[in-house]
Every structure is written in C-alpha cells, then in structure tokens.
Design an enzyme around this catalytic site. Structure first.
Site, PDB file in Angstrom:
ATOM      1  CG  PHE A  64      -3.552  15.557   1.199  1.00  0.00           C
ATOM      2  CD1 PHE A  64      -4.564  14.636   1.448  1.00  0.00           C
ATOM      3  CD2 PHE A  64      -3.048  15.652  -0.094  1.00  0.00           C
ATOM      4  CE1 PHE A  64      -5.065  13.822   0.428  1.00  0.00           C
ATOM      5  CE2 PHE A  64      -3.548  14.845  -1.118  1.00  0.00           C
ATOM      6  CZ  PHE A  64      -4.554  13.931  -0.850  1.00  0.00           C
ATOM      7  CG  ASP A  68      -4.120  10.975  -6.500  1.00  0.00           C
ATOM      8  OD1 ASP A  68      -4.123  10.144  -5.564  1.00  0.00           O
ATOM      9  OD2 ASP A  68      -5.159  11.458  -6.987  1.00  0.00           O
ATOM     10  CD  GLU A  86      -3.153   0.641   0.316  1.00  0.00           C
ATOM     11  OE1 GLU A  86      -2.603   1.477  -0.428  1.00  0.00           O
ATOM     12  OE2 GLU A  86      -4.379   0.615   0.483  1.00  0.00           O
ATOM     13  CG  ASP A  87      -1.019   4.764  -1.544  1.00  0.00           C
ATOM     14  OD1 ASP A  87      -1.713   4.076  -0.766  1.00  0.00           O
ATOM     15  OD2 ASP A  87      -1.515   5.599  -2.325  1.00  0.00           O
ATOM     16  NE  ARG A 104      -2.264   8.561  -9.481  1.00  0.00           N
ATOM     17  CZ  ARG A 104      -2.964   8.126  -8.431  1.00  0.00           C
ATOM     18  NH1 ARG A 104      -2.344   7.685  -7.375  1.00  0.00           N
ATOM     19  NH2 ARG A 104      -4.288   8.140  -8.453  1.00  0.00           N
ATOM     20  CG  ASP A 137      -5.921   8.950   5.953  1.00  0.00           C
ATOM     21  OD1 ASP A 137      -5.567   9.377   7.064  1.00  0.00           O
ATOM     22  OD2 ASP A 137      -6.594   9.627   5.156  1.00  0.00           O
ATOM     23  CB  THR A 138      -9.844   6.138   7.541  1.00  0.00           C
ATOM     24  OG1 THR A 138      -9.991   5.335   6.359  1.00  0.00           O
ATOM     25  CG2 THR A 138      -9.998   7.613   7.190  1.00  0.00           C
TER      26      THR A 138
HETATM   27  P1  IMP Z   1      -7.829   4.863   4.037  1.00  0.00           P
HETATM   28  O1  IMP Z   1      -6.771   4.247   4.893  1.00  0.00           O
HETATM   29  O2  IMP Z   1      -8.948   3.938   3.702  1.00  0.00           O
HETATM   30  O3  IMP Z   1      -8.333   6.165   4.603  1.00  0.00           O
HETATM   31  O4  IMP Z   1      -7.325   5.233   2.629  1.00  0.00           O
HETATM   32  C1  IMP Z   1      -6.084   5.301   2.204  1.00  0.00           C
HETATM   33  C2  IMP Z   1      -6.155   5.881   0.811  1.00  0.00           C
HETATM   34  O5  IMP Z   1      -6.526   7.271   0.879  1.00  0.00           O
HETATM   35  C3  IMP Z   1      -4.786   5.849   0.193  1.00  0.00           C
HETATM   36  O6  IMP Z   1      -4.594   4.654  -0.517  1.00  0.00           O
HETATM   37  C4  IMP Z   1      -4.780   7.074  -0.648  1.00  0.00           C
HETATM   38  O7  IMP Z   1      -5.318   6.784  -1.922  1.00  0.00           O
HETATM   39  C5  IMP Z   1      -5.693   8.050   0.052  1.00  0.00           C
HETATM   40  N1  IMP Z   1      -4.931   8.993   0.904  1.00  0.00           N
HETATM   41  C6  IMP Z   1      -4.956   9.096   2.242  1.00  0.00           C
HETATM   42  N2  IMP Z   1      -4.138  10.073   2.681  1.00  0.00           N
HETATM   43  C7  IMP Z   1      -3.565  10.601   1.565  1.00  0.00           C
HETATM   44  C8  IMP Z   1      -2.588  11.645   1.365  1.00  0.00           C
HETATM   45  O8  IMP Z   1      -2.062  12.308   2.280  1.00  0.00           O
HETATM   46  N3  IMP Z   1      -2.253  11.891   0.070  1.00  0.00           N
HETATM   47  C9  IMP Z   1      -2.771  11.193  -0.988  1.00  0.00           C
HETATM   48  N4  IMP Z   1      -3.667  10.208  -0.834  1.00  0.00           N
HETATM   49  C10 IMP Z   1      -4.065   9.910   0.440  1.00  0.00           C
HETATM   50 MG    MG Z   2      -3.944   3.472  -1.906  1.00  0.00          MG
END
Ligand code: IMP
Ligand code: MG
Length: 187
Positions: A163, A170, A110-111, A176, A114-115
């Site tokens: 962010f 992106d 994964e990149d 990207r 976050d949540t």
């Molecule tokens: P989550 O953990 O389900 O909230 O989602 C993670 C996804 O939200 C990542 O794979 C990204 O696509 C996007 N995301 C969350 N934070 C960032 C950020 O700081 N920059 C760019 N994309 C983000």
């Molecule tokens: Mg992602």
C-alpha cells in the site's frame, strides 16, 4: 507498546524519479497524438498531481511547427468504489463523463491500477459516450492484485503488492500532498 496509526514510512519513488518518468511519458504522448485533439480525462481525486504534471509534459506546440502540438482539453470524472472482502469491488460514478467525449480521442489519467475494477467500470461507461478512441495512462500499476484483465497504454511504474501513499494517493484522505510515493507502515 501502543499501536501507532498507519503513516508513511519510507520513500518508494522519489520526487525526481517521478518527474523524470513523467517527462518521458509526456514526450511519448506528444509524439503519439501530435497535431491532434486529446481529452485528458482525470480520475478524481487520486490523479490530480500526476494529471497536472503530465499535462505540462505534453507539448502544446511543435516541433517542427508551433501548430503541430497536441491540442489538449481537460475533463474529470469522480468514481467511488466499495470494497467488500469476498466480492469484487463495486464502482459508482459520482460526477462527470457525459457527451463532451463524443468523437474525441480520450486518454484516461489514473493514479494506480490495482484490481482493475475501476478501469473496467470506466471503460464500460465511456463506451456508452461514443468517443473516437480511449487509451489509459496510469502512474502506478500493481499487477499482483488484478481481478479483471485490463489494457494499459502508458505506465509510469510497476510496483509490488504494497500500500502506497503520496503524490495524490491517500490513506483515509491523508498524505495526498507528499511530493513522492511512500510506503505506508500499518503497525
Ligand atoms: P482498482 O484498480 O479498482 O482496485 O482501484 C484502484 C483505486 O484503488 C485507485 O484509484 C486508488 O484510489 C485505490 N488504491 C489502490 N491501491 C492503492 C494504494 O496502494 N494506495 C492508495 N490507494 C490505492
Ligand atoms: Mg484512482
């Protein structure tokens, strides 16, 4: 003064810092999966640059013997999440992720986490495909925004609640291709 559109402002993690850490992650993964088959499961699109560098940092051959490396396979899934301010994000599978993962060691690449909603969804989805093991490797972890608990096995960097763009990540599909992680300035 007219508002400028959000743009990368300053470097948070430099290219050399990223590459050094990815080499360390690759070495650890090479040790942990030595002499085994491993499916690297990239989450499109954000993980592509990290995926490509991490894959090259995992040893395909020894030591000690040339046939003792990790036998890596590449697979990808594409997920989409819909964010509504008051509700947890809804995640949907766009493509990938069928029975080629059965009885395999799977490492999700994964990149950023976050949540945690994306990872929770993906783990539940993989659970239906009967893999042997599932572990997670993320380049970035933003723990301050967590909505659901997640287990991460390999983390590149923990970052504050901000962010970021670049190195696969992106803003509105832009930036990207930056070779480093930058902070996005939004005013
Ligand atoms: P989550 O953990 O389900 O909230 O989602 C993670 C996804 O939200 C990542 O794979 C990204 O696509 C996007 N995301 C969350 N934070 C960032 C950020 O700081 N920059 C760019 N994309 C983000
Ligand atoms: Mg992602």
């Amino acid at each position: 003064m007219p508002a400028t559109k959000p743009h990368p402002e300053s470097v948070l993690i430099s290219e050399s810092c990223l590459q050094n850490r990815i080499r360390e992650l690759g070495a650890q993964i090479s040790t942990d999966y030595q002499n085994q088959e491993l499916v690297l499961l990239g989450v499109l699109r954000g993980s592509v640059l990290f995926f490509a560098d991490l894959a090259r940092a995992i040893s395909a051959t020894g030591p000690p013997n040339p046939d003792c490396g990790v036998r890596v396979r590449f697979e990808f899934v594409q997920l989409m999440s819909y964010h509504e301010s008051t509700k947890p994000s809804k995640v949907q599978l766009i493509r990938g992720g069928s029975n080629y993962l059965e009885h395999q060691h799977v490492l999700i690449v994964e990149d950023i986490i976050d949540t945690g909603q994306t990872l929770k969804f993906l783990r539940e989805h993989l659970g239906t495909l009967n893999p042997k093991t599932v572990k997670v490797c993320t380049l970035l972890d933003k723990p301050s925004q967590r909505q659901v608990p997640v287990t991460i096995d390999y983390t590149g960097f923990e970052i504050p609640d901000t962010f970021v763009v670049g190195y696969g990540l992106d803003y509105a599909q832009q930036y990207r291709n930056l070779p480093y992680i930058a902070l996005l300035k939004s005013t």
